[in-house]
Scaffold this motif. Structure first.
Motif, PDB file in Angstrom:
ATOM      1  N   GLY A   1       0.816  -1.214   0.000  1.00 32.79           N
ATOM      2  CA  GLY A   1       0.000   0.000   0.000  1.00 32.79           C
ATOM      3  C   GLY A   1       0.847   1.259   0.000  1.00 32.79           C
ATOM      4  N   ILE A   2       1.961   1.214   0.720  1.00 33.93           N
ATOM      5  CA  ILE A   2       2.855   2.384   0.759  1.00 33.93           C
ATOM      6  C   ILE A   2       3.488   2.613  -0.611  1.00 33.93           C
ATOM      7  CG2 ILE A   2       5.035   3.222   1.722  1.00 33.93           C
ATOM      8  CD1 ILE A   2       4.218   1.870   4.368  1.00 33.93           C
ATOM      9  N   VAL A   3       3.928   1.528  -1.262  1.00 31.09           N
ATOM     10  CA  VAL A   3       4.534   1.643  -2.594  1.00 31.09           C
ATOM     11  C   VAL A   3       3.544   2.239  -3.574  1.00 31.09           C
ATOM     12  CG1 VAL A   3       5.422   0.336  -4.555  1.00 31.09           C
ATOM     13  CG2 VAL A   3       6.192  -0.210  -2.241  1.00 31.09           C
ATOM     14  N   HIS A   4       2.298   1.730  -3.568  1.00 30.69           N
ATOM     15  CA  HIS A   4       1.291   2.232  -4.509  1.00 30.69           C
ATOM     16  C   HIS A   4       0.839   3.639  -4.137  1.00 30.69           C
ATOM     17  CE1 HIS A   4      -0.032  -1.992  -6.123  1.00 30.69           C
ATOM     18  NE2 HIS A   4       1.181  -1.620  -6.512  1.00 30.69           N
ATOM     19  N   GLY A   5       1.009   4.008  -2.842  1.00 34.93           N
ATOM     20  CA  GLY A   5       0.692   5.386  -2.448  1.00 34.93           C
ATOM     21  C   GLY A   5       1.750   6.366  -2.912  1.00 34.93           C
ATOM     22  N   LEU A   6       2.999   5.886  -2.971  1.00 38.36           N
ATOM     23  CA  LEU A   6       4.096   6.773  -3.403  1.00 38.36           C
ATOM     24  C   LEU A   6       4.108   6.947  -4.920  1.00 38.36           C
ATOM     25  CD1 LEU A   6       7.028   5.511  -1.139  1.00 38.36           C
ATOM     26  CD2 LEU A   6       6.015   7.802  -1.106  1.00 38.36           C
ATOM     27  N   TRP A   7       3.865   5.836  -5.636  1.00 38.51           N
ATOM     28  CA  TRP A   7       4.008   5.883  -7.098  1.00 38.51           C
ATOM     29  C   TRP A   7       2.833   5.165  -7.765  1.00 38.51           C
ATOM     30  CZ3 TRP A   7       8.404   3.523  -4.443  1.00 38.51           C
ATOM     31  CH2 TRP A   7       9.364   4.463  -4.043  1.00 38.51           C
ATOM     32  N   ARG A   8       2.475   5.583  -8.945  1.00 35.49           N
ATOM     33  CA  ARG A   8       1.349   5.003  -9.670  1.00 35.49           C
ATOM     34  C   ARG A   8       1.752   3.638 -10.220  1.00 35.49           C
ATOM     35  NH1 ARG A   8       0.034   5.121 -15.030  1.00 35.49           N
ATOM     36  NH2 ARG A   8       1.698   6.637 -15.430  1.00 35.49           N
ATOM     37  N   HIS A   9       0.931   2.631  -9.929  1.00 39.08           N
ATOM     38  CA  HIS A   9       1.285   1.282 -10.407  1.00 39.08           C
ATOM     39  C   HIS A   9       0.799   1.089 -11.839  1.00 39.08           C
ATOM     40  CE1 HIS A   9      -2.895  -0.067  -9.578  1.00 39.08           C
ATOM     41  NE2 HIS A   9      -2.598  -1.066 -10.394  1.00 39.08           N
ATOM     42  N   ILE A  10       1.485   0.245 -12.573  1.00 36.31           N
ATOM     43  CA  ILE A  10       1.190  -0.020 -13.985  1.00 36.31           C
ATOM     44  C   ILE A  10       0.152  -1.138 -14.056  1.00 36.31           C
ATOM     45  CG2 ILE A  10       2.154  -0.776 -16.190  1.00 36.31           C
ATOM     46  CD1 ILE A  10       4.834   0.355 -15.260  1.00 36.31           C
ATOM     47  N   PRO A  11      -0.979  -0.927 -14.734  1.00 36.21           N
ATOM     48  CA  PRO A  11      -2.013  -1.968 -14.839  1.00 36.21           C
ATOM     49  C   PRO A  11      -1.441  -3.264 -15.436  1.00 36.21           C
ATOM     50  CG  PRO A  11      -2.831   0.131 -15.656  1.00 36.21           C
ATOM     51  CD  PRO A  11      -1.367   0.310 -15.424  1.00 36.21           C
ATOM     52  N   ASN A  12      -1.978  -4.374 -14.933  1.00 37.74           N
ATOM     53  CA  ASN A  12      -1.606  -5.712 -15.415  1.00 37.74           C
ATOM     54  C   ASN A  12      -0.162  -6.102 -15.086  1.00 37.74           C
ATOM     55  OD1 ASN A  12      -4.201  -6.010 -16.628  1.00 37.74           O
ATOM     56  ND2 ASN A  12      -3.446  -4.891 -18.433  1.00 37.74           N
ATOM     57  N   GLU A  13       0.489  -5.326 -14.229  1.00 32.77           N
ATOM     58  CA  GLU A  13       1.857  -5.653 -13.833  1.00 32.77           C
ATOM     59  C   GLU A  13       1.949  -5.919 -12.329  1.00 32.77           C
ATOM     60  OE1 GLU A  13       4.531  -6.257 -15.582  1.00 32.77           O
ATOM     61  OE2 GLU A  13       3.549  -5.891 -17.503  1.00 32.77           O
ATOM     62  N   PHE A  14       0.834  -6.389 -11.726  1.00 33.19           N
ATOM     63  CA  PHE A  14       0.824  -6.732 -10.302  1.00 33.19           C
ATOM     64  C   PHE A  14       0.480  -8.208 -10.156  1.00 33.19           C
ATOM     65  CE2 PHE A  14      -1.864  -7.457  -6.500  1.00 33.19           C
ATOM     66  CZ  PHE A  14      -0.866  -7.345  -5.539  1.00 33.19           C
ATOM     67  N   ASP A  15       1.269  -8.935  -9.359  1.00 33.03           N
ATOM     68  CA  ASP A  15       1.031 -10.362  -9.106  1.00 33.03           C
ATOM     69  C   ASP A  15       1.114 -10.626  -7.613  1.00 33.03           C
ATOM     70  OD1 ASP A  15       0.871 -11.567 -11.862  1.00 33.03           O
ATOM     71  OD2 ASP A  15       2.860 -10.644 -11.987  1.00 33.03           O
ATOM     72  N   ASP A  16       0.042 -11.243  -7.072  1.00 36.09           N
ATOM     73  CA  ASP A  16       0.005 -11.608  -5.658  1.00 36.09           C
ATOM     74  C   ASP A  16       0.274 -13.107  -5.540  1.00 36.09           C
ATOM     75  OD1 ASP A  16      -0.437 -12.141  -3.031  1.00 36.09           O
ATOM     76  OD2 ASP A  16      -2.338 -11.059  -2.888  1.00 36.09           O
ATOM     77  N   TYR A  17       1.558 -13.457  -5.403  1.00 35.20           N
ATOM     78  CA  TYR A  17       1.927 -14.859  -5.261  1.00 35.20           C
ATOM     79  C   TYR A  17       1.919 -15.322  -3.802  1.00 35.20           C
ATOM     80  CZ  TYR A  17       3.503 -14.445 -10.077  1.00 35.20           C
ATOM     81  OH  TYR A  17       3.553 -14.238 -11.434  1.00 35.20           O
ATOM     82  N   ILE A  18       1.446 -14.452  -2.900  1.00 35.14           N
ATOM     83  CA  ILE A  18       1.266 -14.870  -1.503  1.00 35.14           C
ATOM     84  C   ILE A  18      -0.132 -15.462  -1.341  1.00 35.14           C
ATOM     85  CG2 ILE A  18       1.145 -14.119   0.903  1.00 35.14           C
ATOM     86  CD1 ILE A  18       3.241 -12.020   0.274  1.00 35.14           C
ATOM     87  N   ALA A  19      -1.141 -14.714  -1.791  1.00 35.02           N
ATOM     88  CA  ALA A  19      -2.501 -15.237  -1.731  1.00 35.02           C
ATOM     89  C   ALA A  19      -2.692 -16.386  -2.722  1.00 35.02           C
ATOM     90  CB  ALA A  19      -3.504 -14.118  -2.019  1.00 35.02           C
ATOM     91  N   ASN A  20      -2.014 -16.309  -3.862  1.00 36.21           N
ATOM     92  CA  ASN A  20      -2.115 -17.341  -4.890  1.00 36.21           C
ATOM     93  C   ASN A  20      -0.711 -17.785  -5.292  1.00 36.21           C
ATOM     94  OD1 ASN A  20      -5.126 -17.166  -5.475  1.00 36.21           O
ATOM     95  ND2 ASN A  20      -4.500 -15.043  -5.836  1.00 36.21           N
ATOM     96  N   PRO A  21      -0.092 -18.641  -4.489  1.00 35.50           N
ATOM     97  CA  PRO A  21       1.283 -19.061  -4.799  1.00 35.50           C
ATOM     98  C   PRO A  21       1.365 -19.752  -6.157  1.00 35.50           C
ATOM     99  CG  PRO A  21       0.638 -19.751  -2.586  1.00 35.50           C
ATOM    100  CD  PRO A  21      -0.606 -19.279  -3.275  1.00 35.50           C
ATOM    101  N   LYS A  22       2.542 -19.678  -6.778  1.00 43.68           N
ATOM    102  CA  LYS A  22       2.764 -20.411  -8.007  1.00 43.68           C
ATOM    103  C   LYS A  22       2.674 -21.912  -7.723  1.00 43.68           C
ATOM    104  CE  LYS A  22       5.795 -17.040 -10.296  1.00 43.68           C
ATOM    105  NZ  LYS A  22       7.119 -16.849 -10.945  1.00 43.68           N
ATOM    106  N   GLU A  23       2.518 -22.679  -8.789  1.00 40.81           N
ATOM    107  CA  GLU A  23       2.434 -24.130  -8.622  1.00 40.81           C
ATOM    108  C   GLU A  23       3.678 -24.687  -7.952  1.00 40.81           C
ATOM    109  OE1 GLU A  23       1.647 -26.019 -12.281  1.00 40.81           O
ATOM    110  OE2 GLU A  23      -0.341 -25.129 -12.540  1.00 40.81           O
ATOM    111  N   ASN A  24       4.807 -23.988  -8.133  1.00 39.97           N
ATOM    112  CA  ASN A  24       6.047 -24.470  -7.527  1.00 39.97           C
ATOM    113  C   ASN A  24       6.210 -24.015  -6.078  1.00 39.97           C
ATOM    114  OD1 ASN A  24       6.762 -21.763  -7.688  1.00 39.97           O
ATOM    115  ND2 ASN A  24       8.003 -22.029  -9.523  1.00 39.97           N
ATOM    116  N   GLY A  25       5.210 -23.318  -5.525  1.00 42.03           N
ATOM    117  CA  GLY A  25       5.265 -22.919  -4.131  1.00 42.03           C
ATOM    118  C   GLY A  25       5.849 -21.546  -3.891  1.00 42.03           C
ATOM    119  N   TYR A  26       6.313 -20.866  -4.927  1.00 40.87           N
ATOM    120  CA  TYR A  26       6.946 -19.553  -4.778  1.00 40.87           C
ATOM    121  C   TYR A  26       5.939 -18.536  -4.256  1.00 40.87           C
ATOM    122  CZ  TYR A  26       9.109 -15.125  -6.182  1.00 40.87           C
ATOM    123  OH  TYR A  26       9.627 -13.856  -6.189  1.00 40.87           O
ATOM    124  N   ARG A  27       6.364 -17.714  -3.267  1.00 43.25           N
ATOM    125  CA  ARG A  27       5.485 -16.705  -2.680  1.00 43.25           C
ATOM    126  C   ARG A  27       6.190 -15.357  -2.637  1.00 43.25           C
ATOM    127  NH1 ARG A  27       3.851 -18.414   3.020  1.00 43.25           N
ATOM    128  NH2 ARG A  27       6.034 -19.039   3.088  1.00 43.25           N
TER     129      ARG A  27
END
Length: 749
Positions: free
Chosen positions: A305-331
């Motif tokens: 939230g702090i990062v997105h508050g400081l700078w405008r995020h680019i659409p379609n360039e955000f990935d939440d691999y904590i809530a939805n880990p990759k198949e290989n378990g990466y978070r």
């Protein structure tokens, strides 16, 4: 002497200060016996000096001694145990034949010798058995098979890690080597070992192997990207420093204590992204990147939230691999923003635990992106990787990698083996395959015309069971054709359904009359050999659901009906009181292993058995039995102090015992063998029975000196008629044996 690398602590004369080096190693990994590691270092140096004195200097100018120290340092970063470090130090000396495994075992024990031997077996895969070729690296299927073959051979995860350390040293050392050698080492590392490091989740080794390999495989593109990075390095570093200061201040004001660093983008990963997305260097967003490490998961989202508050995020360039880990378990959280001065910036946010998982191999990577997309991967390969990963994860938690590997190894058994063709290609076949199976795996016509095989340059029978890593050469004949014996399961010529189907199809194409004649011969011969020739063919074809006796012979001759299936049905007709796979109604009271709970002990017959209270052996321990007075056999651990005292005092009452599985009901049967007499005939028969774990109850033999014939009558225990058929078939294959069959007298009793 080769110049000592700057990373090693040195004495005034430039040599490595071993004491200081070991002290530094102890800061990275606990050493159980530093003196042993010091002995290994001093011995490796001694061997190298002896080789130099004998003018037997290494061909590439590399120091095996210094390479061993460098390998040990890489393994210390992975927190491996002392045995692994000792094995790394002495490995190159063994590989370069300055010493041998027997001497390593004598000095440092079986564990270290086993690790060195395992790394040597992996090294055998790395070099083509045909010096004129380089393992057909250009073929993707060959690369995939090589990876699978390599992983299949690893019995201890430490072996794989030592090999990765060795290849890391190798790729570092070829900077000034001839171009051909640089390319060869880089090709092997890129195709085989970088993917292995990735699958094991060892990120920092994987990145180094990829970048160095890419440097020698694609030097022009490597230099181009490196130049672009260098030209903007100072500006980029100033920019990143400014971003980190600004972000750190915001996080501290929120009460989050974070570690913020500039994330180095590796040259190969930049090129791969440019190549995959079809973009140029300026469009690679994560050339400018920072990584934020926070204590807890909730802090990740606060930081986002702090990062997105400081700078405008680019659409379609955000990935939440904590809530939805990759198949290989990466978070992790990944986002791209338009940072200061309108420049695109990538930010990765994760916890310390997530970061260590990704860097040090606790995060399971099941598919190697970009080069590992194989739709026909064997489940056994994935199981093996899972096993290796599990050992690494347990090592992180418990710190004991050797014992864990032993416990877990029993749960994994690969179902594929990997074999070399004479020109260095690798083919996979099911476990238990024979040279004939391999021939049909190559091509149907090669299988049909096969008349012999060589394994590692040595002629072997066509029912030889192949092992991973062997080179197989098929010998063909212009006028050779399949033999009907290949369809006899008892002879073990073909063990794969693919090869059997090919042989069956070939015989189906032959004239029906030939199939009828051949089928009758095969069936008569097998029924006679098993003393079942009293079977009524009219009843037999009725039981099998076949219209006529001729159809039965044709079906057997073409392979449509298995010979042993007909034999089992014939046995039910001849011996109606027996079960389909038994020999007679009443089994012999078999010598069963003694039992205590679920524990079975072989070698004690029907004697009362008890486990000794002094040492309390458990299944898997080496054991020995002691015959007591009135209390049966007491089973001790082989290293039990009481057992050692008994060995000195009452050695004649000690017997050999071993752990066994659930007892199998067996049946006695008489076997008659007729053969041309020769020296060692009885020994060969006995050895074959011992190899198949067949218990022999009685043996009688006589020789007729006039015609030089030997006649043997054996009473053996077998569990079913299928085993009896296999046993007779194998005896018939022994040199000088004329016939081996079930004794008719026993059958009529």
């Amino acid at each position: 002497m080769v110049q000592v690398r700057a990373l090693h602590p040195t004495n005034r004369d430039g040599s490595v200060n071993i004491d200081a080096w070991i002290a530094r190693m102890q800061q990275r990994v606990p050493l159980t016996a530093p003196a042993v590691l010091k002995e290994a270092c001093e011995w490796a140096l001694e061997l190298e000096r002896a080789a130099i004195a004998a003018e037997n200097i290494w061909a590439d100018g590399a120091s095996s001694y210094l390479t061993g120290l460098e390998m040990a340092e890489i393994l210390a970063e992975l927190k491996l145990d002392q045995d692994s470090l000792v094995a790394a130090v002495v490995y190159r000396a063994v590989r370069e034949r300055k010493t041998d495994l027997a001497e390593v075992e004598r000095r440092f024990g079986a564990t270290v010798a086993g690790l060195v031997d395992g790394v040597q077996r992996m090294a055998a895969i790395s070099v083509s058995q045909n010096p004129g070729k380089t393992m057909a690296f250009c073929a993707q299927t060959q690369v995939e098979n090589l990876r699978k073959m390599l992983v299949t051979m690893v019995d201890d995860v430490r072996v794989a890690l030592i090999k990765l350390a060795e290849r890391t040293c190798a790729i570092r050392a070829v900077k000034d080597a001839p171009e051909e050698k640089r390319y060869r080492v880089a090709r092997e590392v890129f195709d085989i070992y970088a993917p292995l490091a990735h699958r094991l989740g060892i990120g920092h080794i994987k990145w180094e192997l990829e970048d160095l390999s890419f440097r020698y495989l694609e030097p022009t593109q490597y230099k181009q990207i490196a130049k672009l990075l260098d030209e903007r390095r100072l500006d980029r570093q100033e920019y990143i420093d400014d971003v980190m200061n600004q972000l750190r201040q915001e996080l501290e004001e929120t009460g989050i204590h974070a570690e913020i660093s500039g994330r180095a983008k590796h040259i190969y990963s930049i090129w791969r992204k440019m190549h995959r997305k079809g973009i140029d260097f300026s469009q690679v967003y994560d050339v400018r990147a920072v990584r934020v490490l926070v204590p807890q998961v909730r802090d990740c989202y606060t930081a986002l939230g702090i990062v997105h508050g400081l700078w405008r995020h680019i659409p379609n360039e955000f990935d939440d691999y904590i809530a939805n880990p990759k198949e290989n378990g990466y978070r992790s959280l990944h986002t791209a923003v338009v940072g200061p001065s309108g420049k695109v910036l990538e930010v990765q946010i994760r916890t310390q635990a997530m970061h260590e998982e990704a860097e040090l191999g606790v995060c399971a990577h099941w598919r190697y992106k970009g080069t590992d997309a194989s739709s026909h991967s064997s489940n056994a390969y994935e199981d093996k990787i899972a096993w290796l990963r599990q050992v690494l994860e347990w090592h992180e938690e418990m710190g004991d990698i050797g014992g864990l590997a032993d416990q877990l190894r029993v749960d994994f058994e690969p179902d594929r083996i990997y074999l070399f063709t004479p020109d260095g290609h690798v083919l996979d076949v099911p476990k238990g395959a024979t040279p004939l199976d391999f021939a049909y795996r190559i091509h149907t016509e090669i299988g049909h015309s096969c008349r012999g095989a060589k394994v590692n340059g040595r002629i072997v029978p066509l029912n030889y069971i192949l092992q991973t890593g062997e080179q197989v050469e098929i010998i063909t004949g212009k006028h050779s054709s399949p033999s009907r014996d290949w369809l006899n399961a008892n002879l073990g010529y073909v063990n794969t359904s693919r090869a059997r189907a090919k042989v069956q199809h070939w015989f189906k194409q032959q004239a029906r009359e030939q199939n009828v004649q051949a089928g009758k011969l095969m069936l008569d011969r097998e029924l006679t050999r098993l003393a079942l020739n009293g079977a009524d063919y009219a009843h037999l074809i009725d039981k099998l659901g076949i219209r006529s006796q001729e159809d039965l012979f044709a079906a057997v001759g073409s392979g449509d009906v298995r010979l042993m299936h007909v034999v089992n049905v014939a046995q039910q007709l001849v011996e109606p009181d027996s079960h389909s796979e038994q020999l007679e109604l009443i089994p012999r009271r078999a010598t069963k292993p003694a039992r205590r709970g679920d524990v079975f002990i072989q070698g004690v017959g029907n004697l009362l058995t008890q486990l000794a209270g002094c040492c309390q052996p458990v299944p898997g321990d080496p054991i020995i039995g002691y015959i007591t007075l009135g209390r049966g056999v007491t089973v001790h651990r082989a290293d039990c102090a009481t057992a050692m005292q008994l060995q000195d005092r009452d050695s004649d009452r000690l017997i050999e015992v071993s752990w066994g599985g659930e007892p199998i009901q067996t049946y006695p049967v008489e076997i008659f063998i007729k053969a041309y007499d020769r020296s060692g005939l009885l020994r060969d028969v006995s050895q074959m029975l011992a190899n198949d774990k067949i218990n022999v109850l009685e043996v009688s033999t006589r020789t007729n000196k006039d015609d030089n014939y030997a006649a043997m009558l054996l009473t053996v225990e077998v569990p079913n008629i299928n085993m009896l058929g296999r046993l007779l078939a194998r005896i018939n294959q022994l040199p000088n044996v004329i016939e081996a069959r079930r004794n008719r007298k026993e059958a009529s009793a």
